[in-house]
Structure formats: C-alpha cells, structure tokens
Design an enzyme around this catalytic site. Structure first.
Site, short mmCIF file in Angstrom:
data_model
loop_
_atom_site.label_atom_id
_atom_site.label_comp_id
_atom_site.label_asym_id
_atom_site.label_seq_id
_atom_site.Cartn_x
_atom_site.Cartn_y
_atom_site.Cartn_z
N THR A 129 0.82 -1.22 0.00
CA THR A 129 0.00 0.00 0.00
C THR A 129 0.85 1.26 0.00
O THR A 129 1.97 1.27 0.55
CB THR A 129 -0.89 0.02 1.27
OG1 THR A 129 -1.46 1.32 1.41
CG2 THR A 129 -0.09 -0.26 2.53
N TYR A 152 -1.58 0.36 10.02
CA TYR A 152 -1.84 -0.35 8.76
C TYR A 152 -0.60 -0.28 7.86
O TYR A 152 -0.08 -1.31 7.40
CB TYR A 152 -3.07 0.25 8.06
CG TYR A 152 -3.25 -0.21 6.66
CD1 TYR A 152 -3.40 -1.57 6.36
CD2 TYR A 152 -3.28 0.70 5.59
CE1 TYR A 152 -3.56 -2.00 5.05
CE2 TYR A 152 -3.44 0.28 4.29
CZ TYR A 152 -3.58 -1.07 4.02
OH TYR A 152 -3.73 -1.50 2.72
#
Ligand code: UDP
Length: 345
Positions: A129, A152
């Site tokens: 990501t 995250y």
C-alpha cells in the site's frame, strides 16, 4: 495452480477473474470471510467451474493451510505461486487495533513466506500500500523513504521487509505492489446476473463507495474528514485507480516475476491526484443527486496527499492502464452501487 489468499474480497476476486480469463491457471482461494463475501468465490466458480477451488480458512491456522496444500499436491495440483490479498486494510481502525493489524497482516505474511520456502513455492505477489510512505509532498517513487504514520502502513512495511529478506536467502522472489486508492467496478460484470464482482462492504469507509452509497440513497449523508490540510482545497488528495487496471497490474507484475525471478517493488497508481472535495463533486455530477455532505475534523492516520510516480511499473512490465479517468472510475462505482441496491443480499 495459484493460491489466492483473501480472494473473496474486492481486489482479490477481481484479480482472480482476470487471471482465470487470461491464463490457464487453476485458482485456489482461501479466505476467512471476515470482510470478504462467499458470493465472490461462488461467482468465480460459476464463471470457471473446473478451475476454482475455495477453502474457508483463517491464515493464522497455518497448520491447516499446510495440510490443505499437501492434499492439493497429492491430487496432482502443484502450487506455483501465491497472490496474498488477505489483510485488514482500514487506516483508522488500525490506529485503534494495532495488534490485530500486526498479527493479521505481518505475522500471517511471515508464516505464509515460511510455508512457501518449505514447499518450494517460488513466486509471491504481495498486496502492499501507499500507506507505507506516510506523509509526502511530491510524486512518490519506490525509493522514497518509508515512514508510515499508521499501524496499517507499518504492518505492510514490515511484511514487505520480511518478503524481501526471504528472497535474499531462499529460492523465492516477490513482487510488492504498493496500491494507491482503488475504486470502481469491473467492466466484465453482467448486471442481469446475481453473479457479479465488486466492492461489497458491511460498513463501507472508502470515499468513492461512501459517496456512491449516498447517491443511491443507501445512506443519507456523508462527511469530509478535514479541510485544513496543506493541499489546494484543504481536503486530502489521493491517486484513484480503477479496479480493472489494478487487477491487470497484478497479472503483468506476475508475468515479469516469472520471467525474471527477481523481486521488485511497484507503485500502482496513475500519477495524478484528486481531492476529497473534487471526488464528492464528481459523484454528485455523475449521479445527478445532491446528497448532504458535512465537514468534519481530520480522521486519525490520514496523510494529506498520496500520488504515485508509476514510471517503474510502466517501464519494467507490460502494464498499460486502460481506465485512467476519474469519471470512468466513478461511473462504474455508481452503476455497481445501483446494482447492489436491488440485490437480495
Ligand atoms: N474520506 C472522507 N470521507 C469518507 C471517507 C473518506 O473524507 O466518508 C477521505 C479520507 O479522510 C481520505 C480520503 O477520503 O482523506 C481517502 O480515504 P479512503 O478511506 O477512501 O482511502 P485511504 O486513503 O484511507 O486508503
């Protein structure tokens, strides 16, 4: 055969469909259905009955995965690669539940890499990501120092490192795809059928989906989280990429990985950004629905701007984006949301 973890989710299922269409591989899906939907495995099976296998499994149960792998091998299926989509992926949630993110994302990736090394599975494609970068000012290339500002992003950064270090010492190579903001629905859906692939969520949080839910009256209003960022209009800027292009990026990165056997990191975005306010205005324009939008404070963990420098994937693989327009992305997302609105489940 290829193992797809998490392919009952939005990105994994769309990518599996493309692989089924464009390669001869059989696809073995494992998913714990925590955020995924079994209808996606059923849809893939409906489209390709003899080439799709599904097991309900949580990746923390590596013993069970290994035993299923051995059964598959005994049945003559050799697993030649892994595409690892299974993960928790909500920035704000990760700030409240960091240990769940490190366990589910980082630890499970480590165990999966160990299983690959043990069973000589050489090729691994990893869903990473743009959140690994943290706050950045300019176009981000793959050499930009990693500085995630939420658990995250950190859980994915550590997973990347584990995979790259594994590749240094084992017959193993990985393609790490750093996704920017995926949205939209696949152009291959038949909306007259109950079998369709797309972004399903029990409680959607992603911007384009939330706005399209407002446009289809599934929710009465939405919020813009922060208008005091140092961006042109004060709202956060993101690089939105169409799901069919993101799926294609996996296929091309995988082909390159097989051909070269060398680990690579790729940004996957279009190289241009839109603000939250611009996206909301575009959804209103396309739908013709003037839904209510409130201004709220910043959401924890959000960087101001994330825009990909995508030169590497464009030059190093055969990837050529087909749907690089915000309008195309939003139109397909809106049609998908209209479809969901009349589905029984
Ligand atoms: N966003 C927003 N309202 C929403 C959902 C998202 O203002 O209802 C903003 C969010 O704060 C971020 C951007 O939209 O700045 C993209 O968020 P999203 O959750 O879609 O993706 P992320 O970049 O967090 O992966």
């Amino acid at each position: 055969m290829l193992l797809f973890t998490g392919a009952c989710g939005y990105i994994g299922s769309s990518t599996a469909r493309l692989f089924l269409e464009q390669t001869d591989y059989k696809i073995w899906i494992v998913d714990n259905l925590s955020t995924g939907f079994e209808i996606h495995a059923k849809t893939l099976k409906h489209l390709y009955p003899d080439r799709v296998f599904f097991d309900l499994l949580d990746l923390s149960d590596m013993d069970k995965l290994e035993s299923l792998l051995k059964t598959k091998q005994a049945q003559g299926h050799s697993v030649q690669g892994v595409l690892h989509f299974a993960a928790k992926l909500l920035v704000e949630e990760s700030t409240r539940m960091p240990l769940d993110y490190y366990a589910n994302n980082t630890l499970n990736t480590l165990q999966l890499a160990r299983l690959c090394v043990k069973h000589q599975i050489k090729h691994f494609v990893f869903s990473s990501t743009a959140a690994v970068y943290g706050q950045t000012k300019t176009l981000i290339d793959e050499n930009t120092p990693l500085n995630p500002i939420n658990p995250y992003g950190a859980s994915k950064m550590m997973s990347e490192r584990i995979l790259l270090d594994t590749a240094k010492v084992a017959p193993f190579a990985c393609a790490l795809l750093r996704y920017f903001n995926v949205a939209g629905a696949t152009h291959f859906n038949d909306y007259n059928s109950p079998f369709a692939l797309g972004h399903r969520a029990k409680n959607a949080t992603h911007l384009i989906k939330v706005a399209c839910e407002c446009a289809t009256h599934k929710r009465p209003s939405m919020a813009i989280f922060g208008n005091d960022y140092s961006t042109p209009d004060g709202t956060c800027v993101r690089d939105y990429i169409h799901i069919d292009d993101l799926a294609l990026a996996h296929l091309e990165a995988f082909k390159t990985l097989q051909a070269e056997n060398v680990s690579q990191i790729y940004n996957v975005g279009y190289g241009r950004g839109y603000s939250v306010a611009e996206v909301v205005a575009k959804v209103k324009e396309i739908s013709g629905v003037d839904f209510k939008v409130q201004m709220q404070g910043r959401r924890p963990g959000d960087p101001a701007s994330l825009i990909a420098n995508n030169t590497k994937i464009l030059s190093h693989t055969a990837f050529k984006p087909q749907y690089a327009s915000l309008e195309t992305i939003i139109k397909s997302a809106y049609v998908w949301e209209q479809y969901l609105a009349v589905q029984p489940c």
